[in-house]
Design a protein around this motif. Structure first.
Motif, PDB file in Angstrom:
ATOM      1  N   MET A  20       0.839  -1.199   0.000  1.00  0.00           N
ATOM      2  CA  MET A  20       0.000   0.000   0.000  1.00  0.00           C
ATOM      3  C   MET A  20       0.879   1.256   0.000  1.00  0.00           C
ATOM      4  O   MET A  20       0.566   2.241  -0.659  1.00  0.00           O
ATOM      5  N   GLN A  21       2.005   1.188   0.741  1.00  0.00           N
ATOM      6  CA  GLN A  21       2.932   2.330   0.743  1.00  0.00           C
ATOM      7  C   GLN A  21       3.494   2.563  -0.658  1.00  0.00           C
ATOM      8  O   GLN A  21       3.691   3.696  -1.076  1.00  0.00           O
ATOM      9  N   VAL A  22       3.728   1.469  -1.377  1.00  0.00           N
ATOM     10  CA  VAL A  22       4.218   1.587  -2.763  1.00  0.00           C
ATOM     11  C   VAL A  22       3.188   2.352  -3.588  1.00  0.00           C
ATOM     12  O   VAL A  22       3.520   3.258  -4.358  1.00  0.00           O
ATOM     13  N   GLY A  23       1.908   1.976  -3.412  1.00  0.00           N
ATOM     14  CA  GLY A  23       0.823   2.625  -4.167  1.00  0.00           C
ATOM     15  C   GLY A  23       0.656   4.092  -3.796  1.00  0.00           C
ATOM     16  O   GLY A  23       0.304   4.914  -4.637  1.00  0.00           O
ATOM     17  N   ILE A  24       0.928   4.400  -2.540  1.00  0.00           N
ATOM     18  CA  ILE A  24       0.705   5.781  -2.086  1.00  0.00           C
ATOM     19  C   ILE A  24       1.901   6.689  -2.418  1.00  0.00           C
ATOM     20  O   ILE A  24       1.730   7.819  -2.858  1.00  0.00           O
ATOM     21  N   TYR A  25       3.110   6.164  -2.206  1.00  0.00           N
ATOM     22  CA  TYR A  25       4.290   7.046  -2.317  1.00  0.00           C
ATOM     23  C   TYR A  25       5.161   6.808  -3.556  1.00  0.00           C
ATOM     24  O   TYR A  25       5.630   7.755  -4.162  1.00  0.00           O
ATOM     25  N   LEU A  26       5.372   5.532  -3.917  1.00  0.00           N
ATOM     26  CA  LEU A  26       6.316   5.257  -5.008  1.00  0.00           C
ATOM     27  C   LEU A  26       5.690   5.462  -6.385  1.00  0.00           C
ATOM     28  O   LEU A  26       6.260   6.143  -7.243  1.00  0.00           O
ATOM     29  N   LEU A  27       4.510   4.870  -6.592  1.00  0.00           N
ATOM     30  CA  LEU A  27       3.917   4.932  -7.928  1.00  0.00           C
ATOM     31  C   LEU A  27       3.625   6.360  -8.401  1.00  0.00           C
ATOM     32  O   LEU A  27       3.860   6.663  -9.579  1.00  0.00           O
ATOM     33  N   PRO A  28       3.146   7.260  -7.523  1.00  0.00           N
ATOM     34  CA  PRO A  28       2.959   8.649  -7.999  1.00  0.00           C
ATOM     35  C   PRO A  28       4.263   9.285  -8.495  1.00  0.00           C
ATOM     36  O   PRO A  28       4.247  10.128  -9.402  1.00  0.00           O
ATOM     37  N   LEU A  29       5.391   8.865  -7.933  1.00  0.00           N
ATOM     38  CA  LEU A  29       6.678   9.403  -8.407  1.00  0.00           C
ATOM     39  C   LEU A  29       6.967   8.950  -9.838  1.00  0.00           C
ATOM     40  O   LEU A  29       7.758   9.564 -10.552  1.00  0.00           O
ATOM     41  N   LEU A  30       6.321   7.839 -10.248  1.00  0.00           N
ATOM     42  CA  LEU A  30       6.533   7.317 -11.599  1.00  0.00           C
ATOM     43  C   LEU A  30       5.439   7.780 -12.559  1.00  0.00           C
ATOM     44  O   LEU A  30       5.262   7.223 -13.636  1.00  0.00           O
ATOM     45  N   GLY A  31       4.662   8.773 -12.123  1.00  0.00           N
ATOM     46  CA  GLY A  31       3.652   9.353 -13.009  1.00  0.00           C
ATOM     47  C   GLY A  31       2.327   8.634 -12.972  1.00  0.00           C
ATOM     48  O   GLY A  31       1.457   8.880 -13.808  1.00  0.00           O
ATOM     49  N   LEU A  32       2.162   7.738 -12.012  1.00  0.00           N
ATOM     50  CA  LEU A  32       0.898   7.011 -11.916  1.00  0.00           C
ATOM     51  C   LEU A  32       0.024   7.661 -10.842  1.00  0.00           C
ATOM     52  O   LEU A  32       0.530   8.386  -9.977  1.00  0.00           O
ATOM     53  N   PRO A  33      -1.284   7.370 -10.876  1.00  0.00           N
ATOM     54  CA  PRO A  33      -2.144   7.969  -9.844  1.00  0.00           C
ATOM     55  C   PRO A  33      -1.798   7.425  -8.462  1.00  0.00           C
ATOM     56  O   PRO A  33      -1.253   6.332  -8.332  1.00  0.00           O
ATOM     57  N   LYS A  34      -2.151   8.200  -7.443  1.00  0.00           N
ATOM     58  CA  LYS A  34      -1.891   7.777  -6.064  1.00  0.00           C
ATOM     59  C   LYS A  34      -2.988   6.801  -5.630  1.00  0.00           C
ATOM     60  O   LYS A  34      -4.161   6.970  -5.980  1.00  0.00           O
ATOM     61  N   LEU A  35      -2.601   5.796  -4.872  1.00  0.00           N
ATOM     62  CA  LEU A  35      -3.583   4.825  -4.377  1.00  0.00           C
ATOM     63  C   LEU A  35      -4.446   5.490  -3.309  1.00  0.00           C
ATOM     64  O   LEU A  35      -3.938   6.114  -2.386  1.00  0.00           O
ATOM     65  N   MET A  36      -5.759   5.332  -3.461  1.00  0.00           N
ATOM     66  CA  MET A  36      -6.686   5.865  -2.462  1.00  0.00           C
ATOM     67  C   MET A  36      -7.142   4.702  -1.592  1.00  0.00           C
ATOM     68  O   MET A  36      -7.513   3.636  -2.103  1.00  0.00           O
ATOM     69  N   LEU A  37      -7.126   4.895  -0.283  1.00  0.00           N
ATOM     70  CA  LEU A  37      -7.348   3.776   0.649  1.00  0.00           C
ATOM     71  C   LEU A  37      -8.762   3.691   1.192  1.00  0.00           C
ATOM     72  O   LEU A  37      -9.027   2.875   2.060  1.00  0.00           O
ATOM     73  N   GLY A  38      -9.677   4.497   0.718  1.00  0.00           N
ATOM     74  CA  GLY A  38     -11.010   4.477   1.310  1.00  0.00           C
ATOM     75  C   GLY A  38     -10.964   5.100   2.687  1.00  0.00           C
ATOM     76  O   GLY A  38      -9.988   5.758   3.055  1.00  0.00           O
ATOM     77  N   GLN A  39     -12.010   4.872   3.457  1.00  0.00           N
ATOM     78  CA  GLN A  39     -12.084   5.568   4.746  1.00  0.00           C
ATOM     79  C   GLN A  39     -11.928   4.649   5.951  1.00  0.00           C
ATOM     80  O   GLN A  39     -11.661   5.127   7.038  1.00  0.00           O
ATOM     81  N   SER A  40     -12.128   3.318   5.743  1.00  0.00           N
ATOM     82  CA  SER A  40     -12.061   2.435   6.906  1.00  0.00           C
ATOM     83  C   SER A  40     -10.749   1.665   6.926  1.00  0.00           C
ATOM     84  O   SER A  40     -10.615   0.630   6.275  1.00  0.00           O
ATOM     85  N   LEU A  41      -9.780   2.183   7.658  1.00  0.00           N
ATOM     86  CA  LEU A  41      -8.487   1.499   7.768  1.00  0.00           C
ATOM     87  C   LEU A  41      -8.635   0.202   8.547  1.00  0.00           C
ATOM     88  O   LEU A  41      -7.938  -0.776   8.290  1.00  0.00           O
ATOM     89  N   LEU A  42      -9.579   0.168   9.485  1.00  0.00           N
ATOM     90  CA  LEU A  42      -9.814  -1.041  10.280  1.00  0.00           C
ATOM     91  C   LEU A  42     -10.330  -2.163   9.382  1.00  0.00           C
ATOM     92  O   LEU A  42      -9.878  -3.313   9.480  1.00  0.00           O
ATOM     93  N   ALA A  43     -11.262  -1.806   8.481  1.00  0.00           N
ATOM     94  CA  ALA A  43     -11.812  -2.819   7.572  1.00  0.00           C
ATOM     95  C   ALA A  43     -10.699  -3.405   6.701  1.00  0.00           C
ATOM     96  O   ALA A  43     -10.639  -4.628   6.492  1.00  0.00           O
ATOM     97  N   ALA A  44      -9.808  -2.532   6.217  1.00  0.00           N
ATOM     98  CA  ALA A  44      -8.695  -3.006   5.380  1.00  0.00           C
ATOM     99  C   ALA A  44      -7.783  -3.942   6.180  1.00  0.00           C
ATOM    100  O   ALA A  44      -7.308  -4.960   5.663  1.00  0.00           O
ATOM    101  N   PHE A  45      -7.562  -3.605   7.443  1.00  0.00           N
ATOM    102  CA  PHE A  45      -6.723  -4.461   8.298  1.00  0.00           C
ATOM    103  C   PHE A  45      -7.380  -5.830   8.484  1.00  0.00           C
ATOM    104  O   PHE A  45      -6.705  -6.869   8.382  1.00  0.00           O
ATOM    105  N   ILE A  46      -8.682  -5.832   8.722  1.00  0.00           N
ATOM    106  CA  ILE A  46      -9.399  -7.110   8.922  1.00  0.00           C
ATOM    107  C   ILE A  46      -9.301  -7.961   7.653  1.00  0.00           C
ATOM    108  O   ILE A  46      -9.064  -9.171   7.715  1.00  0.00           O
TER     109      ILE A  46
END
Lengths: 248, 428
Positions: free
Chosen positions: B292-318
């Motif tokens: 997920m960190q790759v999607g948020i920080y690395l890929l935008p540096l390569l000209g790709l869109p930033k990964l959006m994580l939605g609003q429920s971090l707990l749901a993603a963890f589950i």
């Protein structure tokens, strides 16, 4: 009192054409070093597996220190026995200390008491300078010695060793055998299996020779040799009872 | 508890010392996700987001050509090209360039096209005027046959692309015809009463289209793009690849006798197995968050869109824990069934590739045939991906993911029970 009592043990593995055990019976006295000897395929490994509750016999009875080996006593018996398998049953990429800490923890040992016991045994087996080396860097003899320590950390009353000196140098073998004698002096019963019959003759007070799933003879080592004037040593006695046919 | 904690510590130490294994578990998925997100970026972009060069041969030189050119350029999706090497492009030349794949599209506007549209509009206005008792005075041409704007596509163009272009051009033609018709109507009415029609505004569209978000929040506007698909999808794929180290670990323990030693020690082997599972589930969750960190920080540096994580971090963890449980259990089953690391490696790797392919990891399930979609929904990887998509794209919370997580947990339980039965049979 017996350390091990085996009566009319039968075991056939699923899909096997021949039974592994065909009415095996023997008993070993408490506090002795005894040899469980037999050619390949005689049923030694199956017997040990049943003794320690790893597999069940089809029929027959097993008692360890008068405790019947059954579902009720299985865990208690595991605590009484220490097994030294023929394989080096250690994690090669952990150090000797880490291996021993792990197996000690599984026995419920922890903290300073575990650490002091590990240090003591490393000292006894001459491994005190190598305790923090990963096991895969060890020589064959060092691995064998660590393998034994892992089986005695919980201070069992019965120690079962499956070819504990296979592939080790003379010095390591001598140390292991001396340790077994000393350990036995502390009142621990020892069952020893090996194909090195001169070694068995030296260390075992009593032997049981099994072949094709049955005990063919059992008795005091010295008396057994004396009973057969044509036999000069335990190896001759062994061949007398099991024959010269190859067991491939 | 001591057995469990000791096992977690043991697995941790073993993993730390296995540098290659660590690299495979963490570095390779980062590379995989980066490469896949970049490769699939173009196919994932909507055609509206891409800019195409359109060869235009305007044989009409009238209003229609001007409208089409302005319309195409206004959309910012097309760049109109009407000359090559400084010379106006000819019809034959345009056809050849498209056929050779140099350009994707070519539009040929026939001579007299504007005239035909004007004439048609005039005819309609004249007819209406006559019915209203007014004279039909607008000039009407004598042409009977209809004219066509011809479109040539690169033979390699996809059907969806052609359809989108057709629709866009059809809209421009309709727009031109409608504008001219309204202009003529206003012209005709002006002749009747100047005062009234000067301020007249004809609004054709009484009802329009407005796009609204369906999620609970209006704050996050996430569209499915290469990053939104590839980062979660290939993260799940990488998490399932934990099957290889787990199966190898179990087979090695069986081969070197340490499993035997563990079983000879009094106490439940289940506690040891649970410790092993918890450790590898934690590794899976760590992999997930690294991706997920790759999607948020690395890929935008390569000209790709930033990964959006939605609003429920707990749901993603589950969900990450659920995927970890499913993949770890699968590893334990593979490690139990197969006797050698080679067998487990081959089966494990190939089966995950198959499960990922049918489970919508490579391409979304929605664009697969219906029978493949049915099969795909049986893949645990698709349950994980559906759950993540619900959280990331639809802003779902913990209340909406239990169906997917339940399936993942049930899958894990069934696999563990199967492994237990197989192990019991092996011992007997």
């Amino acid at each position: 009192m017996t350390s091990i009592l085996v009566q009319d043990l039968h075991k056939t593995y699923k899909g096997a054409l021949e039974p592994s055990l065909k009415g095996l019976s023997f008993s070993f006295p408490k506090g002795a070093i005894v040899g469980l000897l037999g050619p390949n395929g005689a049923g030694k490994t199956t017997t040990i597996s049943i003794l320690c509750g790893l597999i069940k016999a089809d029929t027959g009875e097993v008692q360890i220190f008068d405790l019947p080996q059954n579902a009720t006593n299985r865990e208690a018996i595991k605590g009484l026995i220490g097994i030294v398998p023929q394989q080096i049953a250690l994690f090669p990429h952990l150090t000797a200390v880490e291996n021993l800490e792990y197996f000690g923890n599984l026995y419920g040992l922890k903290g300073k008491s575990l650490r002091s016991r590990i240090d003591e045994y490393l000292q006894v087996f001459g491994l005190e300078k190598n305790g923090h080396k990963q096991v895969h860097h060890f020589s064959g003899g060092m691995k064998r010695r660590t393998n034994i320590i892992a089986a005695i950390l919980h201070q069992p009353q019965l120690l079962v060793l499956d070819e504990p000196t296979a592939g080790v140098d003379v010095q390591s073998r001598s140390m292991i055998l001396q340790f077994l004698r000393d350990y036995n002096q502390q009142g621990v019963s020892i069952v020893y299996t090996s194909h090195l019959l001169d070694e068995a003759q030296t260390i075992c007070q009593e032997v049981a020779i099994i072949d094709e799933g049955r005990a063919v003879v059992q008795g005091d080592t010295t008396e057994l040799i004396a009973r057969h004037p044509e036999c000069r040593n335990l190896e001759d006695v062994f061949l007398h009872y099991t024959g010269h046919a190859l067991r491939d | 508890m001591l057995r469990l904690l000791a096992t977690i510590r043991k697995e941790w130490l073993l993993l730390l010392r296995d540098r290659t294994g660590l690299t495979l578990l963490f570095a390779m998925p980062v590379v995989l996700i980066t490469v896949m997100a970049m490769i699939e970026d173009a196919p994932f972009r909507d055609y509206q987001e891409l800019r195409f060069d359109i060869l235009t041969v305007d044989n009409d030189h009238g209003r229609l050509g001007k409208y089409i050119r302005e319309g195409l350029e206004y959309s910012e999706q097309f760049q109109v090209i009407d000359s090559v090497k400084g010379l106006p492009v000819t019809e034959q030349q345009a056809r050849d360039l498209v056929n050779e794949g140099e350009y994707k599209i070519c539009i040929i506007i026939p001579p007299g096209a504007t005239g035909a549209i004007v004439s048609n509009a005039n005819k309609i206005v004249n007819d209406i005027s006559k019915r209203m008792g007014m004279p039909g005075v607008l000039p009407v041409g004598s042409r009977k046959d209809s004219l066509n704007v011809t479109v040539y596509f690169d033979p390699a163009s996809k059907k969806a692309f052609k359809s989108a272009i057709h629709q866009a051009l059809d809209n421009f033609l309709t727009q031109v015809e409608t504008d001219l018709l309204l202009e003529r109507i206003k012209q005709q009415l002006k002749r009747k009463d100047v005062q009234e029609t000067d301020s007249m505004v004809i609004q054709l569209k009484a009802v329009g289209l407005k796009e609204q978000l369906t999620g609970p929040s209006q704050e996050i506007d996430v569209i499915s793009n290469s990053v939104q698909h590839n980062v979660p999808a290939w993260s799940i794929f990488a998490m399932f690849f934990i099957v290889i180290p787990i199966a190898g670990n179990m087979i090695r323990e069986r081969e070197d006798g340490s499993l035997l030693r563990m079983k000879l020690i009094p106490g439940s082997y289940l506690a040891i197995l649970t410790g092993k599972m918890l450790f590898f589930v934690a590794v899976c969750v760590a992999q997930f968050y690294l991706m997920m960190q790759v999607g948020i920080y690395l890929l935008p540096l390569l000209g790709l869109p930033k990964l959006m994580l939605g609003q429920s971090l707990l749901a993603a963890f589950i969900v990450a824990v659920g995927i970890g449980l499913a993949s770890t259990s699968y590893g334990i089953l593979v490690g139990t069934v197969f006797k050698t690391p080679n067998q487990a490696l081959n089966f494990g790797a190939i089966s995950i590739v198959i499960l990922s392919a049918i489970g919508g990891i490579w391409i979304p399930l929605e664009i697969m045939p219906s029978h493949m979609q049915f099969i795909g929904h049986l893949s645990p990887l698709s349950w994980g991906l559906d759950a993540i998509n619900d959280i990331y794209l639809r802003n779902a919370g913990t209340g909406h993911i239990w169906g997917h997580v339940g399936k993942l947990v049930l899958f894990a339980v069934v696999l563990l029970c199967t492994a237990a039965v197989i192990e019991k049979r092996r011992l007997s």
